[in-house]
Scaffold this motif. Structure first.
Motif, short mmCIF file in Angstrom:
data_model
loop_
_atom_site.label_atom_id
_atom_site.label_comp_id
_atom_site.label_asym_id
_atom_site.label_seq_id
_atom_site.Cartn_x
_atom_site.Cartn_y
_atom_site.Cartn_z
N CYS A 1 0.82 -1.21 0.00
CA CYS A 1 0.00 0.00 0.00
C CYS A 1 0.86 1.26 0.00
O CYS A 1 0.35 2.36 0.27
CB CYS A 1 -0.91 0.00 1.23
N LEU B 1 0.00 5.04 -1.74
CA LEU B 1 -1.44 5.25 -1.83
C LEU B 1 -1.88 6.34 -0.87
O LEU B 1 -1.38 6.45 0.24
CB LEU B 1 -2.20 3.96 -1.52
N SER B 2 -2.83 7.15 -1.29
CA SER B 2 -3.32 8.23 -0.44
C SER B 2 -4.54 7.77 0.35
O SER B 2 -5.21 6.79 0.00
CB SER B 2 -3.67 9.46 -1.29
N CYS B 3 -4.81 8.49 1.44
CA CYS B 3 -5.96 8.21 2.30
C CYS B 3 -7.26 8.27 1.49
O CYS B 3 -7.41 9.16 0.66
CB CYS B 3 -5.99 9.24 3.42
N GLU C 1 -7.20 4.88 0.93
CA GLU C 1 -6.99 3.64 0.19
C GLU C 1 -6.23 2.57 0.99
O GLU C 1 -6.61 1.39 0.91
CB GLU C 1 -6.27 3.94 -1.12
N ILE D 1 -8.79 0.90 3.25
CA ILE D 1 -9.80 0.16 2.48
C ILE D 1 -9.22 -1.14 1.93
O ILE D 1 -9.85 -2.20 2.02
CB ILE D 1 -10.34 1.04 1.34
N ARG D 2 -8.01 -1.08 1.39
CA ARG D 2 -7.39 -2.30 0.86
C ARG D 2 -7.12 -3.30 1.97
O ARG D 2 -7.31 -4.51 1.79
CB ARG D 2 -6.10 -1.96 0.12
N ASN E 1 -8.63 9.09 9.34
CA ASN E 1 -8.65 8.97 7.88
C ASN E 1 -10.09 9.00 7.40
O ASN E 1 -11.04 8.92 8.18
CB ASN E 1 -7.97 7.66 7.45
#
Length: 200
Positions: A14, A17-19, A21, A24-25, A183
């Protein structure tokens, strides 16, 4: 006779990746891999948010730095708790999206917001949570006239969360002086679970 050899945990990357994401992943992968997960993350908000999310879901979190960021190993801790938003269902949430109140002159708007935050210390019923978004995060950084009041609200049991993406945008992440970083995924959960949301 040797015991059964354990399969290595799945690893997801990850980094970059920006908030929100990374959270969520991680959530999606843990639903498919409840036995645990290794997550590669950038330092700062991604590391903090994923760690907090996993702990709230009952996972143990082991953190280690490598040459490219951080590795978080998430394993079932045997003490699963309900997701934070589910626990908070029925709570009153105050959503503050600016560092001033109303649409008039900026100086007046900031005076009104400062007065409102201080007034919350004396109200018979306080919000259960305060979410700070956009320029609202500036109310909780060093030098803001509202920091001390927000700290006192926190001491009285009000949970205060400032958007990490917003703090990064203003270059104020290191100056957060009241509450903690959150977040957008956690913010969405909280808003959807609340019985009432009051927006300023």
């Amino acid at each position: 006779m040797s015991g059964r050899r354990r399969c290595p945990l799945k690893t997801i990357d990850c980094r970059g990746l920006s908030c929100p994401e990374p959270v969520i992943r991680t959530k999606r992968e843990l639903e498919q891999s409840p036995e645990g997960l290794r997550v590669l993350l950038d330092d700062g908000a991604p590391r903090e948010n994923v760690g907090r999310f996993a702990r709230n879901r009952g996972f143990g979190v082991t953190e280690a730095a490598d040459g490219f960021g951080w590795v978080l190993v998430l394993t079932p801790a045997g003490t699963a708790t309900a997701p934070a938003a589910a626990v908070q269902s029925g709570e009153r949430v105050l959503l503050i999206t600016a560092d001033q109140m109303g649409a008039g002159p900026e100086e007046l708007g900031r005076l009104l917001m400062r007065s409102f935050i201080h007034a919350l210390l004396e109200t018979p019923r306080q919000p259960d949570r305060i979410l700070l978004l956009n320029s609202g995060v500036l109310l909780a950084v060093e030098g803001a006239e509202t920091v001390e009041a927000l700290r006192k609200l926190g001491e009285q049991g009000v949970e205060i969360f400032a958007c990490g993406l917003c703090l990064d945008y203003f270059g104020k992440k290191e100056q957060l002086a009241a509450g903690s970083v959150t977040n957008m995924f956690s913010t969405a959960e909280t808003l959807l679970a609340a019985s009432s949301v009051i927006r300023l």
